[in-house]
Design a protein around this motif. Structure first.
Motif, short mmCIF file in Angstrom:
data_model
loop_
_atom_site.label_atom_id
_atom_site.label_comp_id
_atom_site.label_asym_id
_atom_site.label_seq_id
_atom_site.Cartn_x
_atom_site.Cartn_y
_atom_site.Cartn_z
N PHE A 90 0.89 -1.11 -0.22
CA PHE A 90 -0.12 -0.04 -0.06
C PHE A 90 1.32 1.04 0.07
N PRO A 91 0.45 2.33 -0.71
CA PRO A 91 1.42 3.52 -0.70
C PRO A 91 1.96 4.07 0.04
N GLY A 92 0.67 4.27 1.68
CA GLY A 92 1.51 4.77 3.10
C GLY A 92 2.74 3.68 4.04
N ARG A 94 5.86 3.32 3.08
CA ARG A 94 6.77 4.14 2.57
C ARG A 94 8.15 3.57 2.66
N LEU A 123 7.83 1.06 11.39
CA LEU A 123 7.31 0.41 9.87
C LEU A 123 7.96 -0.31 9.13
N SER B 118 2.47 9.71 -0.89
CA SER B 118 1.06 9.45 -0.18
C SER B 118 2.24 9.43 1.31
N PRO B 119 1.39 9.75 2.23
CA PRO B 119 1.81 10.10 4.00
C PRO B 119 1.52 8.43 4.00
N PRO B 120 2.41 8.76 5.65
CA PRO B 120 2.89 7.30 6.53
C PRO B 120 1.27 6.61 6.74
N THR B 121 0.40 6.32 6.13
CA THR B 121 -0.75 5.98 6.69
C THR B 121 -1.46 4.92 7.68
N LEU B 122 -0.46 3.30 7.36
CA LEU B 122 0.17 3.26 9.10
C LEU B 122 -0.33 3.21 9.92
N LEU B 123 1.22 3.87 9.88
CA LEU B 123 1.63 4.88 11.64
C LEU B 123 1.01 5.72 11.83
#
Lengths: 248, 248
Positions: A90-92, A94, A123, B118-123
């Motif tokens: 997924f894009p996030g 990173r 992460l 994309s920002p780090p959405t999971l974090l």
């Protein structure tokens, strides 16, 4: 990449870096073959140019014969190979990886420290566990099933709906992208017609540094299911019909 | 920040931005008081300069009276306030926040898209849950207990060990940093003496754009426990003794 053009440019003077996306290139979806890769590496070796191999979708080879990375032939430490979790996961995410000469990695790590001081360690740890427990492999298999079906759906719908007199398109063996080129000299109001049929696709000219010859689109299957893909291509067919049939 | 100097600079011509760390400033550990903050905001308002308030350690006020952020007085949307999880939680958190005019945030979000897509959405999601479940508040309380004790230990050890004739230092009310300035004109071999006593501290000159007057150090308590802090200051005392007692 046009290797004759690259070789000519190399002859004119020293290059600092050659950048390439050998698999499912963004925006065309094209994958280069083995002889192309060998010649690319040969040119870079002869002219002493480092080659940055962006393998951003290496894992998304879901049909056809597997072509090995340029890095796999790199006995002379010429290639900097990089990959990422952002496209398959997924894009996030990173988080990505590098394969290169240790000295090259050491220098890039120093540069990275200037940019962000601390990497996203949490992460990185989560993804390391995700991989070591086998979830990543399973996830890739699932993604292959899903996207192979979507790509087949898209290519079949294009073949069924779009006349070769209207457009030509690439036949990607993986990834998410199809590059579609409209037949030469479409009538000037084609954009208005596409909009009236509610067709919106990434315009090809944003991927060129100067105005390209002809009209191109990047079609993406990454966030559409099969039904939406069929619907999109159906609309494209109606729009192209209006554009080109009026012309005749 | 020297507000007379700022006001003079503003008079000379338009500034694009004023950047400030009002709490436990890096590298000095200084916190500005209420009148200083009011005047800073007044200068920025009068000269029409946006103020970037870097509240990177806002949460680390663990002793003394709480001073409110400049942003809390900002009725004219002059201040862009930003904070981060990286200092209180861990450096790899890589998530922060902004408080600013909605139009300013909208524009900064566009700029950010250029930098990372994309920002780090999971974090972000993990930290949102961490906060909403109350863990963040509890973590801050724990951090306050730990670092208040470390800072008290450091300041007490400095007072006990370092003669005011050798050096002066700040008295931070929070954060991790103490700024220590050696007495003027130490003998030229002070660096060698410090090294011989195995004292290593961030040299102050790296925080200046030109060569500073005098010799300064940034002492950090962030990754040392009380015993290590005591040991470090004990070594500093021995080194300074050698530097200055020989001088007399």
């Amino acid at each position: 990449m046009d290797l004759d053009a690259l070789e000519n440019t190399c002859r004119k003077g020293p290059l600092h870096l050659v950048y390439t996306m050998p698999n499912f290139q963004n925006p065309t979806g094209i994958t280069t073959d083995q002889p192309h890769r060998e010649r690319l590496l040969d040119i870079c070796s002869r002219f002493g140019v480092p080659l940055l191999e962006d393998a951003f979708e290496e894992e998304m080879k879901y049909s056809g014969r597997v072509v090995l990375p340029v890095k796999s032939m790199d006995t002379g430490h010429r290639v900097i190979y990089c990959g990422t979790f952002s496209k398959v996961l997924f894009p996030g995410a990173r988080v990505g990886w590098l394969a290169a000469h240790p000295e090259c990695i050491r220098r890039l790590a120093v540069l990275r420290r200037y940019g962000e001081l601390s990497p996203p360690t949490l992460l990185q740890a989560a993804l390391a566990r995700f991989c070591s427990e086998g979830h990543y492999e399973r996830h890739i298999s699932r993604m292959h099933r899903v996207y192979r079906k979507r790509m087949q759906t898209a290519l079949a719908a294009l073949k069924r709906s779009i006349s070769p007199e209207w457009a030509a398109w690439t036949q990607p063996a993986g990834g998410y992208l199809i590059w579609l080129s409209m037949a030469p000299s479409p009538p000037t109001d084609w954009e208005k017609i596409l909009a009236s049929e509610k067709v919106s696709a990434a315009p090809g000219n944003i991927f060129y540094s100067s105005e390209p010859a002809g009209v191109h689109f990047r079609l993406s299957i990454s966030s559409l299911d099969e039904e939406e893909i069929e619907e999109g291509i159906y609309r494209l067919r109606r729009a192209f019909g209006k554009v080109y049939e009026r012309k005749g």
